[in-house]
Design an enzyme around this catalytic site. Structure first.
Site, short mmCIF file in Angstrom:
data_model
loop_
_atom_site.label_atom_id
_atom_site.label_comp_id
_atom_site.label_asym_id
_atom_site.label_seq_id
_atom_site.Cartn_x
_atom_site.Cartn_y
_atom_site.Cartn_z
N THR A 87 0.82 -1.20 0.00
CA THR A 87 0.00 0.00 0.00
C THR A 87 0.86 1.25 0.00
OG1 THR A 87 -1.66 -1.24 1.23
CG2 THR A 87 -1.92 1.14 1.18
N TYR A 92 4.60 -12.31 4.79
CA TYR A 92 3.41 -11.81 4.10
C TYR A 92 3.04 -12.82 3.02
CZ TYR A 92 0.30 -8.33 1.88
OH TYR A 92 -0.78 -7.66 1.36
N LYS A 145 1.29 -12.27 8.04
CA LYS A 145 0.16 -11.49 7.54
C LYS A 145 -0.46 -12.32 6.42
CE LYS A 145 -1.11 -7.28 5.06
NZ LYS A 145 -0.61 -6.07 4.35
N VAL A 167 -3.64 -6.21 9.84
CA VAL A 167 -2.80 -5.25 9.12
C VAL A 167 -3.67 -4.73 7.99
CG1 VAL A 167 -0.66 -4.81 7.89
CG2 VAL A 167 -0.70 -6.51 9.72
#
Length: 308
Positions: free
Chosen positions: A55, A143, A171, A211
């Site tokens: 992001t 991730y 995540k 998250v």
């Protein structure tokens, strides 16, 4: 006799936001705006921030820019929230340099995504993560987002990585909560929801936290959701999730979370421009209007919008 529910361990906090990297109109990094976003998120209740994740447009920002923003955010809020540096690349040597830069600039943890595009074997994924982890002294969150990377963390790979003393969390943006539930029990890793539409589902299944992208505007609500789950009040947490569903759809429904999060912050008056770097482009006017309507209807446009 009632007993309090057993809470999950939370090395990386409970409500984190994968923070945008604000740009000026000329697409240079606006460090002051980045600090303003970080301060706003901590004031909203975030106890962790991810800087230079997906992001944050990590693939189109460069090391000096990453270092400058990381230092500024650490200086501003590093004593109030855990600052996690994204260390993602499909070039392992590059990911190592990013990780070392994050540590040098004060990051307190790392987010390490599986290598994207080149589709390595599971052994390649394992070796990549080990190389990045061993290059620094920080706790690491993996991730897992195969929809973007093209490669998922396999069970055996996660089991091996979980043996590393500083690889502590995942995540998860696989969309597969039942498998994550099994992996939490088997590996002992802390799990964090990486999919805003599934935040309640993950928390109800024992995740440590979230998250979030939508948390740019709803962090306080996610704090409420986590607190309700911690208290054993699943109906209350489910009510929060139901209340947020239209906002999640408005920000994430187009698949352009980074773009829409910037538009949301711009509408709120937090950042001066929603500029992004190619290959991302700002959203069409109709999408921005729909986002503004959803934010206004649900009470997230209390801040005065900036002039166009």
């Amino acid at each position: 006799m009632s007993t309090s529910p057993r809470l999950p361990s939370r090395t990386f906090g409970s409500v984190a936001v994968a923070m945008v990297t604000p740009f000026r109109e000329d697409r240079t990094v606006d460090v002051d705006a980045g600090v303003a976003v970080a301060v706003k998120l901590v004031e909203d209740g975030c106890d962790a921030l991810v800087i230079h994740g997906t992001t944050g447009e990590s693939s189109t920002t460069h090391q000096p820019e990453k270092d400058e923003l990381m230092r500024a955010v650490v200086d501003a809020v590093g004593d109030k929230a855990m600052i996690i540096g994204g260390a993602g690349s499909n070039d392992t040597a590059h990911a190592v340099r990013i990780a070392q830069g994050a540590q040098r600039c004060g990051a307190q943890g790392l987010l390490v995504v599986s290598p994207y595009y080149n589709r390595p074997s599971q052994e390649g994924v394992y070796q990549h993560v080990r190389a990045v982890t061993d290059a620094v002294d920080l706790p690491v969150m993996l991730y897992d987002i195969p929809g973007r990377t093209g490669v998922a963390f396999g069970d055996e790979t996660l089991d091996r990585l979980a043996q590393h003393p500083r690889i502590l969390a995942v995540k998860d943006a696989t969309g597969d909560v039942p498998t994550g539930f099994e992996r939490i029990a088997r590996t002992g890793l802390e799990y964090y929801s990486g999919d805003d539409a599934l935040n309640f589902d993950w928390l109800a299944h024992g995740a440590s936290g979230v998250v979030s992208v939508v948390g740019h505007v709803t962090a306080a609500d996610y704090v409420e959701m986590v607190r309700a789950v911690d208290d054993g009040d699943l109906p209350g947490a489910r009510d929060v999730a139901a209340r947020l569903r239209p906002v999640v759809a408005a920000l994430m429904g187009t698949g352009q979370g980074a773009v829409m999060a910037k538009h949301a912050l711009h509408l709120q008056g937090v950042i001066p421009t929603p500029a992004v770097r190619l290959p991302l482009v700002t959203a069409p006017e109709a999408d921005v209007a729909e986002l503004a309507a959803a934010l206004r209807e649900h009470g997230y446009l209390e801040r005065a919008p900036l002039p166009a």
